[in-house]
Design an enzyme around this catalytic site. Sequence first.
Site, PDB file in Angstrom:
ATOM      1  N   LYS A  22       2.124  41.282  20.192  1.00 25.95           N
ATOM      2  CA  LYS A  22       3.488  41.433  19.674  1.00 25.95           C
ATOM      3  C   LYS A  22       3.476  41.688  18.161  1.00 25.95           C
ATOM      4  O   LYS A  22       4.114  42.616  17.680  1.00 25.95           O
ATOM      5  CB  LYS A  22       4.293  40.166  20.015  1.00 25.95           C
ATOM      6  CG  LYS A  22       5.709  40.167  19.481  1.00 25.95           C
ATOM      7  CD  LYS A  22       6.575  39.163  20.207  1.00 25.95           C
ATOM      8  CE  LYS A  22       6.377  37.738  19.752  1.00 25.95           C
ATOM      9  NZ  LYS A  22       6.881  37.459  18.387  1.00 25.95           N
ATOM     10  N   ARG A  27       4.128  45.876  13.724  1.00 32.16           N
ATOM     11  CA  ARG A  27       3.531  46.500  12.531  1.00 32.16           C
ATOM     12  C   ARG A  27       3.147  47.949  12.797  1.00 32.16           C
ATOM     13  O   ARG A  27       3.262  48.803  11.919  1.00 32.16           O
ATOM     14  CB  ARG A  27       2.324  45.674  12.077  1.00 32.16           C
ATOM     15  CG  ARG A  27       2.766  44.343  11.442  1.00 32.16           C
ATOM     16  CD  ARG A  27       1.651  43.319  11.496  1.00 32.16           C
ATOM     17  NE  ARG A  27       1.944  42.100  10.744  1.00 32.16           N
ATOM     18  CZ  ARG A  27       2.684  41.087  11.210  1.00 32.16           C
ATOM     19  NH1 ARG A  27       3.226  41.130  12.411  1.00 32.16           N
ATOM     20  NH2 ARG A  27       2.867  40.003  10.469  1.00 32.16           N
ATOM     21  N   GLY A 100      12.454  37.338  14.801  1.00 31.05           N
ATOM     22  CA  GLY A 100      12.292  36.959  13.400  1.00 31.05           C
ATOM     23  C   GLY A 100      11.318  37.896  12.707  1.00 31.05           C
ATOM     24  O   GLY A 100      11.526  38.283  11.549  1.00 31.05           O
ATOM     25  N   ARG A 128      18.393  31.463  12.209  1.00 35.39           N
ATOM     26  CA  ARG A 128      17.060  31.201  11.622  1.00 35.39           C
ATOM     27  C   ARG A 128      17.056  31.537  10.130  1.00 35.39           C
ATOM     28  O   ARG A 128      17.762  32.432   9.682  1.00 35.39           O
ATOM     29  CB  ARG A 128      15.998  32.006  12.390  1.00 35.39           C
ATOM     30  CG  ARG A 128      15.896  31.505  13.829  1.00 35.39           C
ATOM     31  CD  ARG A 128      14.903  32.288  14.636  1.00 35.39           C
ATOM     32  NE  ARG A 128      13.554  32.158  14.125  1.00 35.39           N
ATOM     33  CZ  ARG A 128      12.517  32.872  14.585  1.00 35.39           C
ATOM     34  NH1 ARG A 128      12.700  33.761  15.531  1.00 35.39           N
ATOM     35  NH2 ARG A 128      11.321  32.687  14.085  1.00 35.39           N
ATOM     36  N   SER A 174       3.679  31.615   5.950  1.00 34.58           N
ATOM     37  CA  SER A 174       4.361  32.512   6.886  1.00 34.58           C
ATOM     38  C   SER A 174       3.849  33.941   6.742  1.00 34.58           C
ATOM     39  O   SER A 174       3.982  34.559   5.680  1.00 34.58           O
ATOM     40  CB  SER A 174       5.869  32.482   6.632  1.00 34.58           C
ATOM     41  OG  SER A 174       6.492  33.570   7.278  1.00 34.58           O
ATOM     42  N   ASP A 322       2.461  29.628  17.566  1.00 30.75           N
ATOM     43  CA  ASP A 322       3.121  30.109  18.782  1.00 30.75           C
ATOM     44  C   ASP A 322       2.532  29.477  20.045  1.00 30.75           C
ATOM     45  O   ASP A 322       3.132  29.564  21.126  1.00 30.75           O
ATOM     46  CB  ASP A 322       3.009  31.640  18.873  1.00 30.75           C
ATOM     47  CG  ASP A 322       3.801  32.325  17.764  1.00 30.75           C
ATOM     48  OD1 ASP A 322       4.710  31.694  17.184  1.00 30.75           O
ATOM     49  OD2 ASP A 322       3.510  33.500  17.468  1.00 30.75           O
ATOM     50  N   LYS A 349      11.809  28.154  14.950  1.00 30.25           N
ATOM     51  CA  LYS A 349      11.401  29.291  15.780  1.00 30.25           C
ATOM     52  C   LYS A 349      12.594  29.679  16.676  1.00 30.25           C
ATOM     53  O   LYS A 349      13.720  29.296  16.401  1.00 30.25           O
ATOM     54  CB  LYS A 349      10.148  28.923  16.576  1.00 30.25           C
ATOM     55  CG  LYS A 349       8.920  28.725  15.688  1.00 30.25           C
ATOM     56  CD  LYS A 349       8.517  30.019  15.022  1.00 30.25           C
ATOM     57  CE  LYS A 349       7.338  29.849  14.083  1.00 30.25           C
ATOM     58  NZ  LYS A 349       7.059  31.069  13.317  1.00 30.25           N
ATOM     59  N   ARG A 353      11.413  24.123  18.616  1.00 28.56           N
ATOM     60  CA  ARG A 353      10.402  23.938  19.671  1.00 28.56           C
ATOM     61  C   ARG A 353       9.850  22.522  19.736  1.00 28.56           C
ATOM     62  O   ARG A 353       9.124  22.197  20.686  1.00 28.56           O
ATOM     63  CB  ARG A 353       9.279  24.973  19.517  1.00 28.56           C
ATOM     64  CG  ARG A 353       9.730  26.362  19.923  1.00 28.56           C
ATOM     65  CD  ARG A 353       8.610  27.379  19.898  1.00 28.56           C
ATOM     66  NE  ARG A 353       9.097  28.663  20.391  1.00 28.56           N
ATOM     67  CZ  ARG A 353       8.571  29.838  20.065  1.00 28.56           C
ATOM     68  NH1 ARG A 353       7.530  29.894  19.249  1.00 28.56           N
ATOM     69  NH2 ARG A 353       9.075  30.956  20.567  1.00 28.56           N
ATOM     70  N   ARG A 395       8.724  31.404  24.862  1.00 26.43           N
ATOM     71  CA  ARG A 395       7.492  30.591  24.952  1.00 26.43           C
ATOM     72  C   ARG A 395       7.749  29.259  25.652  1.00 26.43           C
ATOM     73  O   ARG A 395       6.851  28.695  26.272  1.00 26.43           O
ATOM     74  CB  ARG A 395       6.874  30.388  23.569  1.00 26.43           C
ATOM     75  CG  ARG A 395       6.491  31.726  22.934  1.00 26.43           C
ATOM     76  CD  ARG A 395       5.332  31.648  21.989  1.00 26.43           C
ATOM     77  NE  ARG A 395       5.273  32.864  21.187  1.00 26.43           N
ATOM     78  CZ  ARG A 395       4.658  34.006  21.538  1.00 26.43           C
ATOM     79  NH1 ARG A 395       4.015  34.095  22.685  1.00 26.43           N
ATOM     80  NH2 ARG A 395       4.674  35.058  20.747  1.00 26.43           N
TER      81      ARG A 395
HETATM   82  C1  S3P Z   1       4.440  36.362  13.252  1.00 25.32           C
HETATM   83  C2  S3P Z   1       4.196  35.268  12.480  1.00 25.32           C
HETATM   84  C3  S3P Z   1       4.496  33.904  12.908  1.00 25.32           C
HETATM   85  C4  S3P Z   1       4.731  33.792  14.400  1.00 25.32           C
HETATM   86  C5  S3P Z   1       5.561  34.904  14.946  1.00 25.32           C
HETATM   87  C6  S3P Z   1       4.944  36.260  14.625  1.00 25.32           C
HETATM   88  C7  S3P Z   1       4.155  37.704  12.706  1.00 25.32           C
HETATM   89  O1  S3P Z   1       5.647  33.472  12.209  1.00 25.32           O
HETATM   90  O2  S3P Z   1       5.314  32.556  14.734  1.00 25.32           O
HETATM   91  O3  S3P Z   1       5.680  34.806  16.371  1.00 25.32           O
HETATM   92  O4  S3P Z   1       4.057  38.667  13.482  1.00 25.32           O
HETATM   93  O5  S3P Z   1       3.989  37.810  11.475  1.00 25.32           O
HETATM   94  P1  S3P Z   1       5.554  32.921  10.686  1.00 25.32           P
HETATM   95  O6  S3P Z   1       4.589  33.759   9.982  1.00 25.32           O
HETATM   96  O7  S3P Z   1       6.927  33.057  10.093  1.00 25.32           O
HETATM   97  O8  S3P Z   1       5.148  31.486  10.831  1.00 25.32           O
END
Ligand code: S3P
Length: 450
Positions: A22, A27, A100, A128, A174, A322, A349, A353, A395
């Site tokens: 994902k 990206r 997000g 969020r 993050s 995750d 999230k 969670r 999830r």
């Molecule tokens: C992700 C980063 C994580 C993850 C999300 C995907 C990403 O979040 O929980 O499912 O693709 O950069 P954070 O980086 O905000 O913790």
Amino acid sequence: MSSFHVKAIRSLQAELSVPGDKSMSHRAAIIAGLADGQGVVTNFLPSEDCINTLHAMAALGVAYEVLEEMPGFGPTVMRIHGLKGELQAPSKEIDCGNSGTGMRLLAGLLAAQPFESTLFGDESLSSRPMGRVITPLSQMGAKIEAQGEKPGCAPLKIYGQKLKPIHYEMPVASAQVKSAVLLAGLFCEGETTVVQPADTRDHTERMLEAFGVKTQREGQAIHLQGGQIPQARDFRVPGDISSAAFWIVAASAMPGSRLLIRHVGLNPTRTAIIEVMRRMGATINVVSSGSLDGEPIGDLEICGAALTGTEIYPEEVPNLIDEIPVISVAAAMAQGKTQIRNAKELRVKETDRITTVVKNLRLMGGEVEEFEDGMEITGGHPLRGATLQSYGDHRIAMAFAIAGLFAQGETVIENTACVNTSYPGFVKHLQAVMNHETDPAAYELPKSAH
Ligand code: S3P
């Protein structure tokens, strides 16, 4: 409303591959769309989240042709015609759905464009925190209004403009924030630096490199010189280890199980799930490994065991964030206590969670103590089937489907359409796993979710 009906199995004997990653699919849509030239993205995850990001790039003028699809879900292979960094103003507001990642990465990108745009999402996404990207982007000179009912929340109205580079020390670990700042930094003159408090997934840096954009890593700092334009190329997305995690846990906690997972991403910023399951007693072997388009990949063999509880170390948490819902299911099956702390991020999230895991585990007879930043699970109590809510969180739905494979009696999980957020085809894999138990001859686990 869709639901899962799950019954226990005694062991898991399977070979499977999971759909594309994902994080990397988001990206790939963004970076290939910015690139100079055209390239084919293969094994794109046709989940609602990633399709929303692809549609967002299309709304910004990026053309793509679908070459293959997962029937009923969406594109898995497409040729993307990059715009050489010259995006066009969207004609309407951009829907990020439940994602997000989509919203935060796009916010970074759009803050640096010479036009206005608006990002919105569903009810979960609209609650969020977006301040975590608005703060650094504002320091770069961006003007972003959080117009949601909750302060600091979406919709985000973005008045794009020329930004200046910054040196940003992230208060939270993050990858989404890091990536938003780096994507904005691509459009600045000079060097943007992001310093992370702990390792976070590094797919943005790796994919930028694969597309010819140089970044430099120095300790926990990532430096990027603005003005670079990604060079188009083909990119293959590996299987998503966060989706594989559901089956890794199911096989790990069932003595006598043997599971082979093919072509899964093994980026070290994502593989702590393997270490945790090994610590709990499972045998996990990387049976073949290599690197593809800048990302480590391989095949995993998982052999189940009677697990014992463990402690999740603070530095592991971003790498596991995750997977914690399904790790909590492993913890309920393990003898002894499992401590999960320093994980306050779980509360922001797709659902909180910590709350949703604690509620569902308790309904199944699990013993769990809740903390502001995590939980302690005392395993070894037999789980019993129950009717559970997914709370609209993919999830949570999948983690508790796995719990149902261990429970006495039937487990029903309600409101499961949300699994399409990250794992289209999950229900097929779940049914194949359960059918094996009643009719071994009918056991044909698909090699991929296609
Ligand atoms: C992700 C980063 C994580 C993850 C999300 C995907 C990403 O979040 O929980 O499912 O693709 O950069 P954070 O980086 O905000 O913790």
